[in-house]
Design a protein around this motif. Structure first.
Motif, short mmCIF file in Angstrom:
data_model
loop_
_atom_site.label_atom_id
_atom_site.label_comp_id
_atom_site.label_asym_id
_atom_site.label_seq_id
_atom_site.Cartn_x
_atom_site.Cartn_y
_atom_site.Cartn_z
N GLY A 205 0.57 -1.27 -0.33
CA GLY A 205 -0.02 -0.17 -0.03
C GLY A 205 0.40 1.30 0.01
O GLY A 205 0.24 2.11 0.14
N LEU A 206 2.03 0.98 -0.57
CA LEU A 206 2.91 2.50 -0.62
C LEU A 206 1.99 3.75 -1.14
O LEU A 206 1.52 3.51 -2.66
N THR A 207 2.23 4.68 -1.07
CA THR A 207 1.68 5.78 -1.54
C THR A 207 2.43 6.49 -2.42
O THR A 207 2.01 7.70 -3.52
N CYS A 208 4.06 6.61 -1.57
CA CYS A 208 4.89 7.14 -2.48
C CYS A 208 5.03 6.88 -3.58
O CYS A 208 5.26 5.66 -4.31
N THR A 209 5.12 7.48 -4.76
CA THR A 209 5.66 7.07 -6.21
C THR A 209 6.63 7.19 -6.67
O THR A 209 6.90 8.37 -6.99
N CYS A 210 6.74 6.15 -7.85
CA CYS A 210 7.84 6.79 -8.81
C CYS A 210 7.47 6.24 -10.55
O CYS A 210 6.70 5.78 -10.52
N LYS A 211 7.63 7.06 -11.06
CA LYS A 211 7.84 7.38 -12.43
C LYS A 211 8.90 7.80 -13.83
O LYS A 211 9.74 9.02 -13.09
N LYS A 212 9.23 6.54 -14.84
CA LYS A 212 9.98 7.36 -15.44
C LYS A 212 9.83 7.62 -16.58
O LYS A 212 8.86 7.44 -17.12
N THR A 213 10.70 9.09 -16.20
CA THR A 213 10.94 9.81 -17.18
C THR A 213 12.46 9.99 -18.69
O THR A 213 13.55 9.13 -17.57
N GLU A 214 12.19 10.64 -18.99
CA GLU A 214 13.41 11.10 -19.46
C GLU A 214 14.17 11.68 -19.10
O GLU A 214 15.97 11.54 -19.20
N SER A 215 13.89 12.00 -18.06
CA SER A 215 14.83 13.11 -17.21
C SER A 215 15.22 12.52 -16.18
O SER A 215 15.92 12.56 -15.49
N GLY A 216 14.38 10.74 -16.02
CA GLY A 216 15.08 10.21 -15.17
C GLY A 216 13.85 9.57 -13.94
O GLY A 216 12.87 9.96 -14.57
N TRP A 217 14.16 9.33 -13.22
CA TRP A 217 12.50 8.67 -12.37
C TRP A 217 11.92 10.13 -11.06
O TRP A 217 13.28 10.83 -10.82
#
Length: 449
Positions: A205-217
């Motif tokens: 249930g972690l609400t802290c998110t990460c998303k990979k983009t061209e500039s990094g995570w």
């Protein structure tokens, strides 16, 4: 007859003239002498022993919470290392700890001295680490907590959670970059898993998110109760990937834009530990700082399993510190003309405390043996955490009880152990969560929601 007269004279010599004058004002010495003259030799010897015993200082046994001599199992080299840590804690930490605990501050001046002990990352191979046993690592944790659980927690976060995350989940390049400097405490680490609304439910249930983009995570969210985070150079952040839903780990540097920490104030336990509320706002982390082998919560759990055993040892140290302080106090504190340690009820409390402590010590010793043999499983670490943190609560409570009103004063140390035991009871998995891990193992049924 001659021997009897000699014994009577010896008995009288044991009482000086001044004492006789004081006694004569209270009792009839003639009656006393008449009674003494009717004693047989054995009775006279007993009276002599009673009179002369009061003039001799009673030699008390040493104060030692290792009642079953478990420490004798250590090698000579490990015993020397243990005593080195004990000496450091008693000379450098003990004199200052209550002051810093009361002020809710961390003694930064100890870090360089702490580093000189060369015990950080004790079980890791390479990177300046000792490659030592889990048993000795546990003994070190207990020795530190025996004087102060806050300093033990600081060390556990640095040596276990932060370094362990990189050691277990990091790439070779990440290990080379960070571990040698962390081992020397030139870089201080923190471990960000718990969130304001997510504690026990971190697995799914972690609400802290990460998303990979061209500039990094890009990381967004909050982390709470993160020890060392107000002054750490790097913080391990665990976040849920918006694309695949899996938990991933990141090395976030304190200078990263979008990374902010606020100190948590008003704690009643582990007040020296600087816990922070971390806020990540579009915090960009390069791929090179993503833990390359952390791809699901199972990888996070590997770190937690390793450190949970250390928390059990920490509980043992906290309990031992409380017991030894209480024992010392009861041997010095006098009521009704004699030390309270001579009273039956006090001795009963002390023995109950020692019984629990000894059971804890034998349990964690076996736990570390299993860890060194590669046999440790989640349920083994969880059972140790449940039992040791629960029994520590009992021990610190009785320690305060035998000290009466003085038990709530910081100067006697037990009040600090009493408060800090509450934090140990809750962190690294609550009693309920760890109980369910063990319950699942022994029944074959999962009771998790």
């Amino acid at each position: 007859m001659f021997d009897k007269m000699k014994n009577i004279l010896d008995l009288l010599k044991a009482v000086d003239l001044e004492q006789l004058q004081k006694i004569s004002q209270k009792i009839d010495l003639g009656q006393v002498l008449n009674a003494v003259s009717k004693m047989d030799d054995n009775q006279l010897k007993g009276a002599m022993k009673l009179l002369t015993a009061t003039s001799k200082k009673k030699e008390l046994p040493p104060i030692n919470g290792d009642f079953y001599h478990i420490e004798e199992k250590l090698s000579t080299a490990d015993k020397i290392r243990q005593l080195k840590v004990r000496d450091f804690m008693e000379k450098e930490i003990s004199p200052i700890v209550n002051n810093y605990w009361l002020r809710d501050e961390f003694p930064f001046e100890i870090i360089e001295k702490f580093a000189a002990l060369n015990i950080c990352g004790y079980t890791y191979d390479g990177y300046g680490c000792a490659g030592g046993s889990s048993l000795m690592e546990g003994v070190i944790a207990a020795e530190i907590a025996r004087v102060d659980a806050s300093i033990a927690t600081f060390f556990g976060v640095q040596s276990g959670l932060a370094m362990g995350s990189i050691y277990i989940c990091g790439s070779d390049e990440q290990k080379q970059e960070w571990l040698p400097r962390m081992q020397q405490m030139k870089v201080i680490g923190a471990f960000g898993l718990t969130e304001p609304e997510v504690g026990s439910g971190a697995a799914g249930g972690l609400t802290c998110t990460c998303k990979k983009t061209e500039s990094g995570w890009v990381l967004n969210g909050q982390k709470k109760w993160i020890g060392n985070s107000t002054f750490s150079d790097i913080t391990i952040i665990w976040a849920r990937d918006l694309d695949d839903g899996q938990v991933k780990g990141f090395i976030v540097r304190k200078e990263n834009p979008g990374f902010a920490v606020e100190k948590i104030k008003g704690k009643m336990a582990l007040r020296i530990v600087q816990n922070g509320l971390i806020t990540l706002t579009d915090c960009v982390v390069p791929e090179s700082d993503r833990l390359q082998h952390a791809n699901s919560f199972k990888d996070t759990a590997k770190v937690l399993q390793m450190t949970r055993a250390g928390v059990a040892w920490m509980a043992v140290g906290c309990a031992r510190g409380a017991y030894e302080n209480a024992l010392d106090y009861t041997r010095k504190r006098e009521q009704f003309g004699k030390p309270i340690a001579s009273f039956q009820l006090i001795q009963n409390h002390l023995v109950e405390m020692l019984s629990n402590l000894t059971a804890m010590q034998t349990l964690v010793y076996r736990l570390s043996e299993m860890q060194d043999n590669g046999d440790l499983k989640d349920e083994h670490a969880s059972l140790a955490k449940v039992f040791c943190s629960l029994r520590t609560r009992d021990i610190v409570s009785k320690a305060r009880e035998v000290m009466g009103g003085n038990g709530i004063l910081l100067e006697y140390n037990v009040a600090r152990f009493l408060a800090d035991a509450e934090a140990i009871y809750s962190y690294e998995g609550t009693k309920e969560i760890n109980s369910l891990i063990v319950g699942r193992s022994i029944t074959g049924f999962s009771a998790f929601v």
